[in-house]
Design a protein around this motif. Structure first.
Motif, PDB file in Angstrom:
ATOM      1  N   LYS A 184       0.857  -1.185   0.000  1.00  0.00           N
ATOM      2  CA  LYS A 184       0.000   0.000   0.000  1.00  0.00           C
ATOM      3  C   LYS A 184       0.893   1.235   0.000  1.00  0.00           C
ATOM      4  N   PRO A 185       0.313   2.386  -0.296  1.00  0.00           N
ATOM      5  CA  PRO A 185       1.114   3.615  -0.195  1.00  0.00           C
ATOM      6  C   PRO A 185       1.672   3.756   1.222  1.00  0.00           C
ATOM      7  N   LEU A 236      -6.223   6.723  -8.924  1.00  0.00           N
ATOM      8  CA  LEU A 236      -7.670   6.552  -8.801  1.00  0.00           C
ATOM      9  C   LEU A 236      -8.407   7.626  -9.599  1.00  0.00           C
ATOM     10  N   GLN A 237      -7.914   8.856  -9.549  1.00  0.00           N
ATOM     11  CA  GLN A 237      -8.547   9.943 -10.298  1.00  0.00           C
ATOM     12  C   GLN A 237      -8.460   9.675 -11.803  1.00  0.00           C
ATOM     13  N   VAL A 290     -10.439   0.235  -3.317  1.00  0.00           N
ATOM     14  CA  VAL A 290      -9.172  -0.493  -3.420  1.00  0.00           C
ATOM     15  C   VAL A 290      -8.180   0.125  -2.447  1.00  0.00           C
ATOM     16  N   THR A 291      -7.278  -0.710  -1.925  1.00  0.00           N
ATOM     17  CA  THR A 291      -6.311  -0.208  -0.944  1.00  0.00           C
ATOM     18  C   THR A 291      -4.868  -0.558  -1.290  1.00  0.00           C
ATOM     19  N   ALA A 331      -1.630  -3.356  -6.229  1.00  0.00           N
ATOM     20  CA  ALA A 331      -2.083  -4.399  -7.165  1.00  0.00           C
ATOM     21  C   ALA A 331      -3.554  -4.200  -7.506  1.00  0.00           C
ATOM     22  N   GLU A 332      -4.355  -3.827  -6.522  1.00  0.00           N
ATOM     23  CA  GLU A 332      -5.776  -3.599  -6.775  1.00  0.00           C
ATOM     24  C   GLU A 332      -5.992  -2.392  -7.686  1.00  0.00           C
ATOM     25  N   VAL A 333      -5.221  -1.335  -7.487  1.00  0.00           N
ATOM     26  CA  VAL A 333      -5.405  -0.155  -8.332  1.00  0.00           C
ATOM     27  C   VAL A 333      -4.983  -0.462  -9.771  1.00  0.00           C
ATOM     28  N   ILE A 334      -3.986  -1.312  -9.952  1.00  0.00           N
ATOM     29  CA  ILE A 334      -3.600  -1.754 -11.302  1.00  0.00           C
ATOM     30  C   ILE A 334      -4.756  -2.525 -11.935  1.00  0.00           C
ATOM     31  N   ASP A 335      -5.318  -3.487 -11.191  1.00  0.00           N
ATOM     32  CA  ASP A 335      -6.435  -4.273 -11.724  1.00  0.00           C
ATOM     33  C   ASP A 335      -7.652  -3.389 -12.000  1.00  0.00           C
TER      34      ASP A 335
END
Length: 143
Positions: free
Chosen positions: A98-99, A112-113, A129-130, A133-137
């Motif tokens: 995560k960040p 996300l934006q 998403v957190t 990997a989730e933000v990529i998907d």
């Protein structure tokens, strides 16, 4: 239709992101993707460091052709040997990343934006998403 590499969650030889890295090399050299961090940043960088492979040599091996299994064999022959448990632990950590700091949180929110803008919705309308990997998907339409 945009082509995307595999999800970082897709495992090859028990290693997260390896299949995606292979896809990114192939797609980039076919001129089908340009806007990806490539080899020197993010998950690619962490993968190369974990495997202890020469990224440019691996890139040349991928471009020479071969199956995922043949490329995995190259990684095993030319990188640092890891046990199945080490591969699993590293993969879990990568996929849970995560960040970590304010800069990372800002980059994450920026991603996300971008996804929201592409979809024509607000960020609040996106699935929650957190992890990276989730933000990529999410960005690539798998979420």
């Amino acid at each position: 239709m945009t082509k995307y590499p595999r999800s970082p969650k897709a495992f090859l030889g028990g290693i997260a992101h390896l299949g995606r890295f292979i896809d990114k090399i192939r797609l980039r050299h076919a001129g089908q993707i340009q806007d990806y961090n490539y080899i020197t940043q993010g998950f690619d960088k962490y993968l190369v460091e974990f495997l202890e492979i020469d990224a440019k040599a691996f890139e040349q091996r991928v471009l020479a052709g071969g199956t995922d299994e043949e490329l995995l064999a190259w990684v095993k022959a030319n990188g640092k040997p890891h046990s199945d448990d080490e591969n699993a632990q590293w993969s879990r950590l990568l996929l849970a990343a995560k960040p970590k700091d304010e800069e990372g949180k800002q980059r994450f929110q920026g991603r996300l934006q971008e996804v929201a803008t592409k979809r024509g919705v607000s960020v609040s309308a996106l699935p929650t998403v957190t992890t990276w990997a989730e933000v990529i998907d999410l960005d690539e339409g798998r979420l």
